[in-house]
Design an enzyme around this catalytic site. Structure first.
Site, PDB file in Angstrom:
ATOM      1  N   LYS A 111      -6.290  34.118  30.244  1.00 24.54           N
ATOM      2  CA  LYS A 111      -7.393  33.166  30.080  1.00 24.54           C
ATOM      3  C   LYS A 111      -8.151  32.928  31.387  1.00 24.54           C
ATOM      4  O   LYS A 111      -9.302  32.518  31.366  1.00 24.54           O
ATOM      5  CB  LYS A 111      -6.868  31.859  29.498  1.00 24.54           C
ATOM      6  CG  LYS A 111      -6.384  32.060  28.067  1.00 24.54           C
ATOM      7  CD  LYS A 111      -5.942  30.781  27.412  1.00 24.54           C
ATOM      8  CE  LYS A 111      -5.604  31.015  25.948  1.00 24.54           C
ATOM      9  NZ  LYS A 111      -4.351  31.798  25.779  1.00 24.54           N
TER      10      LYS A 111
HETATM   11  C1  PLP Z   1      -4.140  32.599  24.647  1.00 27.05           C
HETATM   12  C2  PLP Z   1      -3.096  33.647  24.737  1.00 27.05           C
HETATM   13  C3  PLP Z   1      -2.969  34.669  23.764  1.00 27.05           C
HETATM   14  C4  PLP Z   1      -3.825  34.713  22.513  1.00 27.05           C
HETATM   15  O1  PLP Z   1      -5.174  35.007  22.776  1.00 27.05           O
HETATM   16  P1  PLP Z   1      -6.288  34.660  21.664  1.00 27.05           P
HETATM   17  O2  PLP Z   1      -7.584  34.914  22.330  1.00 27.05           O
HETATM   18  O3  PLP Z   1      -6.092  33.199  21.345  1.00 27.05           O
HETATM   19  O4  PLP Z   1      -6.041  35.526  20.498  1.00 27.05           O
HETATM   20  C5  PLP Z   1      -2.000  35.634  23.948  1.00 27.05           C
HETATM   21  N1  PLP Z   1      -1.172  35.610  25.008  1.00 27.05           N
HETATM   22  C6  PLP Z   1      -1.256  34.663  25.973  1.00 27.05           C
HETATM   23  C7  PLP Z   1      -0.304  34.692  27.104  1.00 27.05           C
HETATM   24  C8  PLP Z   1      -2.225  33.654  25.873  1.00 27.05           C
HETATM   25  O5  PLP Z   1      -2.288  32.705  26.827  1.00 27.05           O
END
Ligand code: PLP
Length: 466
Positions: A111
Site C-alpha cells: 500500500k
Molecule cells: C491490502 C493488502 C492486500 C489486498 O489488496 P487489495 O488491493 O485490497 O486487493 C494484500 N496483501 C497485503 C499485505 C495487503 O496489505
C-alpha cells in the site's frame, strides 16, 4: 482526461476533482472516461525505464492538464525515494516463478506504493487551492500505517486513524502510534474494526461536519491509488520479458478489496500483454466464487493468517462490473441495488465468460498457506509472508507467471515462525519499533466522541456538544 461515475449520475470531473472527491457523489466509483491505449513501440521503449520515469509516463496519460510534467516528475521522485530498494519494486526469481517485491516502502506493505504518492499529490493540490484537509479512516492494521506514513509532517493535512484497541498486531499498532508528527492522530477505540468503520461512515454522513472540516477518506476507492498501482504491472512485464512484445505474462495477485488486481486489469486494457490475472484469495472467497459461478454473494468475514485479505465486500469490484456490463451505469446501479437489498448479484453467462477470459481465481486455506511458506523456504531459501504465499500457491501450475509480493515477511513474524521455524530478517524500517515512543488517544466507540476529538484538535476548543 475526465472522470465519470460507475453509476452515471454525475457531471464529468477533472483528475484533481476526482482525487479530492474519492467516492462519487452518486454513490458510485470514479473511472477515467476512456482507457488510453499503448502501442507496441511505446511499450518496448518503456520496458527499460526506471520505476519513477515509468510512473511519470503512465500517470501523464491520466492527469490531463491538471498536473504538469515537471510536477509529476517531482512527485514521483519524492514518493519513491522513500523506498529502501534502489529499484523500488525489484523482480526476483524464485524457482520457476518470478516475484515482484512491493514491500520495500516505509511500512513494508504494498500500500506504500500508492499512499506515498497520494500524500504528495494531496499536498500539491491543497497548496494550489490554499485549503486544508482532514483525513479520517478506520483500519484493521495495514492501511492505517501506510496512510499515516504517506502524509506525516505535511502542512495542510491532518490524519485521524481509528484502530480497534488491542485488536491489531503489536507491530501494526507500533507502526501507527510511533509516528509523532503533530499532524498524525491515532485513536484507539474500545470496540472492533467494524465499530471503527461504522463510526467513520456515520461521521461522513454528517454532511455539515464533513464540509466544515473538509474531511477526506483514504481508502482504496480513491482513483489515484489505482493509478499508482498500474505502474508496477508495466514495470514487471518490462523486466520479465526485456521488452519482447510477443511475450504475454500472467500475474498472481493476493486479493482483498480488488484494488491491486484492478490496476492490473487496467494495465491489460491499456494493451500490456497480460494473459490471465489470477485472483488469489484466502478463505474469504467471494471473488473466487464469483469467477466460478457468476454469483457475487456476501458471506461473513472470517479471520485468517492473511488478515489484510479478510474482506467480504471487495470495494473496487464495482469498477470491474462497470466494464463487464459494457460501460452501462444503469446495469451497474441495478446490480448494486440487488447486492444491498438481497446480499448478492448475478451476471449473465456471456459476462461470466468474459470475466473468465480476464481472470482465474483460486482460494487458499491457512493450512495450504503455511505449507507453501515452508516449501518455498525449504526449496529456495526465500521467505514468503502469508499474503504473498497465497498468490504463489494459486500460481503453482501456471507458466510465465509473476507473483505479487504484498508484504514483507517480518510484518507477520508469528506466521513465518510457525511455518519455517525461524524469524525473518527485519527491515530497517521496522527495527527498534517496539522501543520507540508512542502517542495514541483512547476513545469510546461512538461517532460523537470521535467528532468531539476532531473538533478539539482542529479548533483547539470543545464547542461541539454545546
Ligand atoms: C491490502 C493488502 C492486500 C489486498 O489488496 P487489495 O488491493 O485490497 O486487493 C494484500 N496483501 C497485503 C499485505 C495487503 O496489505
Amino acid at each position: 482526461m475526465r472522470y465519470i461515475s460507475t453509476r452515471g449520475n454525475m457531471e464529468p470531473l477533472s483528475f484533481s476533482q476526482a482525487v479530492m472527491m474519492g467516492l462519487a457523489t452518486d454513490g458510485g466509483l470514479l473511472l477515467p472516461e476512456t482507457i488510453p491505449s499503448i502501442d507496441d513501440k511505446t511499450l518496448i521503449s518503456w520496458s527499460n525505464l526506471n520505476f519513477s520515469k515509468l510512473a511519470v509516463e503512465i500517470m501523464s496519460l491520466y492527469v490531463g492538464d491538471d498536473i504538469k510534467r515537471v510536477e509529476l516528475d517531482d512527485l514521483a521522485q519524492r514518493s519513491y525515494l522513500a523506498f529502501s530498494h534502489p529499484l523500488v519494486t525489484p523482480l526476483v526469481r524464485v524457482g520457476e516463478q518470478a516475484i515482484i517485491e512491493l514491500f520495500h516502502g516505509p511500512t513494508a506493505a504494498f500500500k506504500d506504493i500508492a499512499l506515498q504518492w497520494l500524500g504528495n499529490l494531496f499536498e500539491l493540490l491543497l497548496q494550489r487551492s490554499d485549503k486544508q484537509l482532514n483525513i479520517l479512516g478506520a483500519t484493521s492494521g495495514d492501511t492505517g500505517s501506510a496512510a499515516i506514513y504517506g502524509v506525516r509532517g505535511k502542512k495542510r493535512i491532518r490524519i485521524f486513524i481509528l484502530h480497534p484497541l488491542g485488536r491489531v498486531s503489536l507491530i501494526q499498532e507500533r507502526q501507527m502510534t510511533t509516528v509523532l508528527d503533530p499532524n498524525v492522530h491515532n485513536i484507539a477505540i474500545r470496540g472492533t474494526f467494524d465499530d471503527g468503520q461504522r463510526i467513520v461512515k456515520e461521521v461522513f454522513t454528517d454532511l455539515e461536519f464533513k464540509q466544515h472540516y473538509n474531511l477526506a477518506a483514504i481508502n482504496s476507492i480513491n482513483w489515484a491509488r489505482v493509478l499508482a498501482q498500474i505502474v508496477y504491472y508495466f514495470y514487471a512485464w518490462g523486466r520479465y520479458t526485456a521488452g519482447n512484445i510477443s511475450k504475454s505474462v500472467n500475474f498472481a495477485v493476493p486479493t482483498g478489496n480488488f484494488g491491486d488486481i484492478f490496476a492490473g486489469y487496467m494495465a491489460k486494457r491499456m494493451g500490456l500483454p497480460i494473459n490471465k490475472l489470477i485472483i488469489a484469495t484466502n478463505r474469504n472467497d467471494i471473488l473466487t466464487r464469483f469467477i466460478a459461478t457468476g454469483v457475487y454473494k456476501v458471506g461473513e468475514a472470517q479471520p485468517t493468517l492473511s488478515p489484510s485479505m479478510d474482506i467480504q465486500l471487495a470495494s473496487n469490484f464495482e469498477r470491474y462490473l462497470y466494464y463487464l456490463t459494457g460501460a452501462n451505469p444503469s446495469q451497474v446501479k441495478a446490480h448494486m441495488n440487488s447486492l444491498s437489498s438481497t446480499g448478492q448479484l448475478q451476471v449473465t453467462a456471456e459476462q461470466l465468460a468474459v470475466a473468465n477470459s480476464d481472470f482465474a481465481a483460486v482460494a487458499v486455506s491457512d493450512v495450504e498457506t503455511l505449507a507453501q511458506m515452508r516449501f518455498t523456504y525449504d526449496k529456495y531459501r526465500y521467505i514468503l509472508d502469508p499474503h504473498t504465499a497465497i498468490g504463489v500457491k494459486a500460481a503453482q501450475d501456471v507458466t510465465d507467471v509473476i507473483c505479487i509480493a504484498t508484504a514483507h515477511p517480518a510484518k507477520f513474524m508469528e506466521s513465518v515462525q510457525r511455518a519455517i521455524g525461524k524469524k525473518p530478517p527485519v527491515p530497517s524500517s521496522l527495527q527498534g519499533i517496539l522501543d520507540r515512543e508512542m502517542r495514541c488517544t483512547i476513545s469510546e466507540a461512538n461517532s460523537l466522541a470521535v467528532k468531539q476529538y476532531i473538533c478539539d484538535v482542529v479548533d483547539g476548543s470543545s464547542n461541539l456538544l454545546t
